[in-house]
Motif scaffolding. Structure first.
Motif, PDB file in Angstrom:
ATOM      1  N   ARG A   1      63.766  43.652  24.323  1.00  0.00           N
ATOM      2  CA  ARG A   1      62.691  43.565  25.317  1.00  0.00           C
ATOM      3  C   ARG A   1      63.039  42.561  26.408  1.00  0.00           C
ATOM      4  O   ARG A   1      62.875  42.836  27.599  1.00  0.00           O
ATOM      5  CB  ARG A   1      61.364  43.144  24.661  1.00  0.00           C
ATOM      6  CG  ARG A   1      60.751  44.170  23.744  1.00  0.00           C
ATOM      7  CD  ARG A   1      59.253  43.925  23.573  1.00  0.00           C
ATOM      8  NE  ARG A   1      58.886  42.609  23.091  1.00  0.00           N
ATOM      9  CZ  ARG A   1      58.800  42.265  21.803  1.00  0.00           C
ATOM     10  NH1 ARG A   1      59.098  43.158  20.863  1.00  0.00           N
ATOM     11  NH2 ARG A   1      58.422  41.049  21.448  1.00  0.00           N
ATOM     12  N   ILE A   2      63.513  41.406  25.983  1.00  0.00           N
ATOM     13  CA  ILE A   2      63.843  40.339  26.934  1.00  0.00           C
ATOM     14  C   ILE A   2      64.986  40.766  27.849  1.00  0.00           C
ATOM     15  O   ILE A   2      64.938  40.561  29.073  1.00  0.00           O
ATOM     16  CB  ILE A   2      64.200  39.040  26.182  1.00  0.00           C
ATOM     17  CG1 ILE A   2      62.960  38.494  25.469  1.00  0.00           C
ATOM     18  CG2 ILE A   2      64.780  37.999  27.142  1.00  0.00           C
ATOM     19  CD1 ILE A   2      63.242  37.322  24.544  1.00  0.00           C
ATOM     20  N   LYS A   3      66.013  41.391  27.284  1.00  0.00           N
ATOM     21  CA  LYS A   3      67.168  41.845  28.070  1.00  0.00           C
ATOM     22  C   LYS A   3      66.745  42.890  29.094  1.00  0.00           C
ATOM     23  O   LYS A   3      67.076  42.793  30.285  1.00  0.00           O
ATOM     24  CB  LYS A   3      68.227  42.423  27.133  1.00  0.00           C
ATOM     25  CG  LYS A   3      69.436  42.992  27.868  1.00  0.00           C
ATOM     26  CD  LYS A   3      70.412  43.643  26.897  1.00  0.00           C
ATOM     27  CE  LYS A   3      71.580  44.294  27.640  1.00  0.00           C
ATOM     28  NZ  LYS A   3      72.513  44.961  26.698  1.00  0.00           N
ATOM     29  N   MET A   4      65.990  43.892  28.651  1.00  0.00           N
ATOM     30  CA  MET A   4      65.545  44.952  29.555  1.00  0.00           C
ATOM     31  C   MET A   4      64.547  44.424  30.589  1.00  0.00           C
ATOM     32  O   MET A   4      64.551  44.854  31.737  1.00  0.00           O
ATOM     33  CB  MET A   4      64.916  46.102  28.765  1.00  0.00           C
ATOM     34  CG  MET A   4      65.918  47.005  28.100  1.00  0.00           C
ATOM     35  SD  MET A   4      65.132  48.520  27.477  1.00  0.00           S
ATOM     36  CE  MET A   4      66.586  49.531  27.174  1.00  0.00           C
ATOM     37  N   GLY A   5      63.702  43.498  30.165  1.00  0.00           N
ATOM     38  CA  GLY A   5      62.734  42.915  31.089  1.00  0.00           C
ATOM     39  C   GLY A   5      63.412  42.161  32.218  1.00  0.00           C
ATOM     40  O   GLY A   5      62.994  42.242  33.379  1.00  0.00           O
ATOM     41  N   LYS A   6      64.474  41.431  31.883  1.00  0.00           N
ATOM     42  CA  LYS A   6      65.238  40.701  32.901  1.00  0.00           C
ATOM     43  C   LYS A   6      65.904  41.677  33.857  1.00  0.00           C
ATOM     44  O   LYS A   6      65.879  41.492  35.084  1.00  0.00           O
ATOM     45  CB  LYS A   6      66.285  39.817  32.225  1.00  0.00           C
ATOM     46  CG  LYS A   6      67.100  38.986  33.206  1.00  0.00           C
ATOM     47  CD  LYS A   6      68.115  38.114  32.483  1.00  0.00           C
ATOM     48  CE  LYS A   6      68.936  37.301  33.484  1.00  0.00           C
ATOM     49  NZ  LYS A   6      69.962  36.464  32.793  1.00  0.00           N
ATOM     50  N   ASN A   7      66.486  42.732  33.295  1.00  0.00           N
ATOM     51  CA  ASN A   7      67.119  43.756  34.130  1.00  0.00           C
ATOM     52  C   ASN A   7      66.093  44.443  35.034  1.00  0.00           C
ATOM     53  O   ASN A   7      66.383  44.765  36.190  1.00  0.00           O
ATOM     54  CB  ASN A   7      67.808  44.806  33.251  1.00  0.00           C
ATOM     55  CG  ASN A   7      69.025  44.272  32.540  1.00  0.00           C
ATOM     56  OD1 ASN A   7      69.576  43.244  32.910  1.00  0.00           O
ATOM     57  ND2 ASN A   7      69.459  44.967  31.499  1.00  0.00           N
ATOM     58  N   ALA A   8      64.909  44.659  34.483  1.00  0.00           N
ATOM     59  CA  ALA A   8      63.844  45.310  35.259  1.00  0.00           C
ATOM     60  C   ALA A   8      63.476  44.474  36.469  1.00  0.00           C
ATOM     61  O   ALA A   8      63.337  44.987  37.589  1.00  0.00           O
ATOM     62  CB  ALA A   8      62.623  45.540  34.372  1.00  0.00           C
ATOM     63  N   GLN A   9      63.319  43.168  36.246  1.00  0.00           N
ATOM     64  CA  GLN A   9      62.930  42.277  37.338  1.00  0.00           C
ATOM     65  C   GLN A   9      63.985  42.245  38.437  1.00  0.00           C
ATOM     66  O   GLN A   9      63.658  42.241  39.639  1.00  0.00           O
ATOM     67  CB  GLN A   9      62.700  40.868  36.775  1.00  0.00           C
ATOM     68  CG  GLN A   9      61.733  40.030  37.583  1.00  0.00           C
ATOM     69  CD  GLN A   9      61.162  38.880  36.765  1.00  0.00           C
ATOM     70  OE1 GLN A   9      61.791  38.400  35.827  1.00  0.00           O
ATOM     71  NE2 GLN A   9      59.972  38.440  37.108  1.00  0.00           N
ATOM     72  N   GLU A  10      65.241  42.267  38.030  1.00  0.00           N
ATOM     73  CA  GLU A  10      66.330  42.248  39.009  1.00  0.00           C
ATOM     74  C   GLU A  10      66.433  43.580  39.749  1.00  0.00           C
ATOM     75  O   GLU A  10      66.757  43.605  40.939  1.00  0.00           O
ATOM     76  CB  GLU A  10      67.658  41.931  38.304  1.00  0.00           C
ATOM     77  CG  GLU A  10      67.732  40.515  37.760  1.00  0.00           C
ATOM     78  CD  GLU A  10      68.992  40.256  36.951  1.00  0.00           C
ATOM     79  OE1 GLU A  10      69.745  41.240  36.715  1.00  0.00           O
ATOM     80  OE2 GLU A  10      69.226  39.101  36.559  1.00  0.00           O
ATOM     81  N   SER A  11      66.143  44.675  39.065  1.00  0.00           N
ATOM     82  CA  SER A  11      66.354  45.998  39.652  1.00  0.00           C
ATOM     83  C   SER A  11      65.378  46.344  40.763  1.00  0.00           C
ATOM     84  O   SER A  11      65.655  47.214  41.590  1.00  0.00           O
ATOM     85  CB  SER A  11      66.288  47.073  38.559  1.00  0.00           C
ATOM     86  OG  SER A  11      64.963  47.217  38.057  1.00  0.00           O
ATOM     87  N   VAL A  12      64.224  45.685  40.797  1.00  0.00           N
ATOM     88  CA  VAL A  12      63.231  46.013  41.831  1.00  0.00           C
ATOM     89  C   VAL A  12      63.318  45.109  43.054  1.00  0.00           C
ATOM     90  O   VAL A  12      62.549  45.283  44.003  1.00  0.00           O
ATOM     91  CB  VAL A  12      61.792  45.970  41.267  1.00  0.00           C
ATOM     92  CG1 VAL A  12      61.629  47.014  40.176  1.00  0.00           C
ATOM     93  CG2 VAL A  12      61.434  44.584  40.751  1.00  0.00           C
ATOM     94  N   GLN A  13      64.268  44.177  43.049  1.00  0.00           N
ATOM     95  CA  GLN A  13      64.412  43.285  44.200  1.00  0.00           C
ATOM     96  C   GLN A  13      64.802  44.045  45.465  1.00  0.00           C
ATOM     97  O   GLN A  13      64.506  43.605  46.573  1.00  0.00           O
ATOM     98  CB  GLN A  13      65.437  42.196  43.894  1.00  0.00           C
ATOM     99  CG  GLN A  13      64.970  41.185  42.848  1.00  0.00           C
ATOM    100  CD  GLN A  13      66.010  40.124  42.546  1.00  0.00           C
ATOM    101  OE1 GLN A  13      67.083  40.089  43.154  1.00  0.00           O
ATOM    102  NE2 GLN A  13      65.712  39.255  41.588  1.00  0.00           N
TER     103      GLN A  13
END
Length: 364
Positions: free
Chosen positions: A331-343
């Motif tokens: 969850r933490i790994k994907m959540g971090k990736n999610a936050q970066e991907s919408v920049q």
């Protein structure tokens, strides 16, 4: 620059209202544009989101038989255009009447169709008989025919644009508005969904999934926020899942709700470019969504910032959601990736694309 937006209503908490409030406020504040909005049947009051005080609202009343409805629609449009004299007209309406606008108005003023949903969006389940299929086929062909008459059709993603048989297409994505400094630790045993209760949003499909999930994870809760979701109460009772979920009215502080959740889920039957996915990802949430036409696949990178599930595959959806529930590190790994991907959907960048489009159309 004087812009004239045509939209059915803005007095709701939906994604179209949200994104228009962001964009139109920006056009006024940053570019100094004059913005007018035409709604119908008082679809501009009371407003759920905040619009700049300089934005001018208009409304037209449409009712009666089909003939009277379209007659009023035509007269109101022509009257407003004549009095306002906009430089560009932008249509944000998925209804069939929207596709008649290029035939009603003169082509002296550029008209942009801003497509916020799938071409194949349906408000109710289609019948499978041959007559119903034929009617649907005619409807989609009419949409393509009308769409080609606009100066530009702006789709929200490449996937969305592929649905349309047009030569005047352009892609400008929705912007992301949430910029959370707070880091979500994703430890709360909560799953969240934000959607109105309508056929295309598929919340009925989510309830079936959640019934299966809580068999193994009875200590987890599903929170749904949206218009008319309380109408799902009877279905919730029949499925026996009332102790594991909450049905909530729309809230303006939805960003706070994302930060108290650990996974976002979407079971829509069709989408455009869902703002809620951008919001959830900007809040650091991994997402699980059905691969419906057309929005989720444009945002979710399979296995990186979430899971994209074969449309309607309940077992696969349950499996991936349970995987995120079980594995906090994932969850933490994907959540971090999610936050970066919408920049890349930064508001300033998106609005510069709109500015360029408007200036190009006016200079022709």
């Amino acid at each position: 620059m004087k812009l004239f937006y045509i939209v059915p209503k803005l007095n709701n908490e939906g994604g179209v209202a949200r994104v228009l409030s962001l964009k139109l406020n920006y056009l006024v504040e940053k570019f100094g544009y004059e913005v007018h909005i035409l709604t119908q049947n008082q679809g501009n009051f009371p407003l759920f989101y905040s619009f700049h005080e300089k934005i001018v609202f208009h409304d037209m009343t449409l009712n009666g038989s089909i003939f009277n409805f379209f007659s009023s629609f035509r007269k109101s449009l022509k009257s407003k255009i004549e009095s306002i004299q906009p430089d560009v007209i932008i249509v944000c309406d998925n209804g069939l009447k929207a596709y008649t606008i290029p035939f009603i108005l003169s082509d002296a003023i550029p008209i942009v169709f801003e497509c916020h949903g799938s071409k194949y969006i349906e408000e109710k389940q289609l019948k499978s008989d041959s007559i119903s299929k034929f009617k649907s086929s005619l409807k989609y062909k009419f949409k393509d025919f009308g769409a080609n008459k606009f100066s530009k059709l702006v789709a929200l993603s490449n996937e969305s644009l592929k649905e349309w048989n047009v030569e005047n297409g352009l892609v400008i994505s929705n912007p992301s508005w949430i910029k959370n400094i707070i880091v979500n630790d994703l430890k709360t045993k909560k799953v969240i969904a934000v959607a109105r209760n309508s056929y295309e949003k598929g919340l009925d499909r989510l309830l079936v999934i959640w019934q299966k999930v809580i068999v193994k994870y009875p200590d987890w809760t599903l929170d749904i926020y949206g218009e008319s979701v309380t109408n799902l109460k009877q279905a919730v009772l029949e499925l026996g899942i009332e102790s594991n979920m909450n049905l909530n009215a729309p809230v303006k502080n939805i960003s706070e709700k994302y930060l108290t959740s650990s996974v976002y889920v979407m079971t829509s039957r069709s989408e455009g470019f869902p703002m809620v996915l951008l919001e959830a990802m900007a809040s650091g949430l991994p997402c699980v969504a059905y691969d419906c036409p057309t929005g989720p696949r444009a945002i979710i990178e399979e296995g990186e910032n979430g899971f994209l599930i074969e449309d309607g595959n309940v077992d696969s959806f349950v499996q991936k959601l349970e995987l995120l529930i079980e594995d906090e590190n994932l969850r933490i790994k994907m959540g971090k990736n999610a936050q970066e991907s919408v920049q890349k959907y930064d508001l300033d960048s998106i609005m510069q694309q709109w500015k360029l489009l408007f200036e190009t159309l006016v200079s022709k």
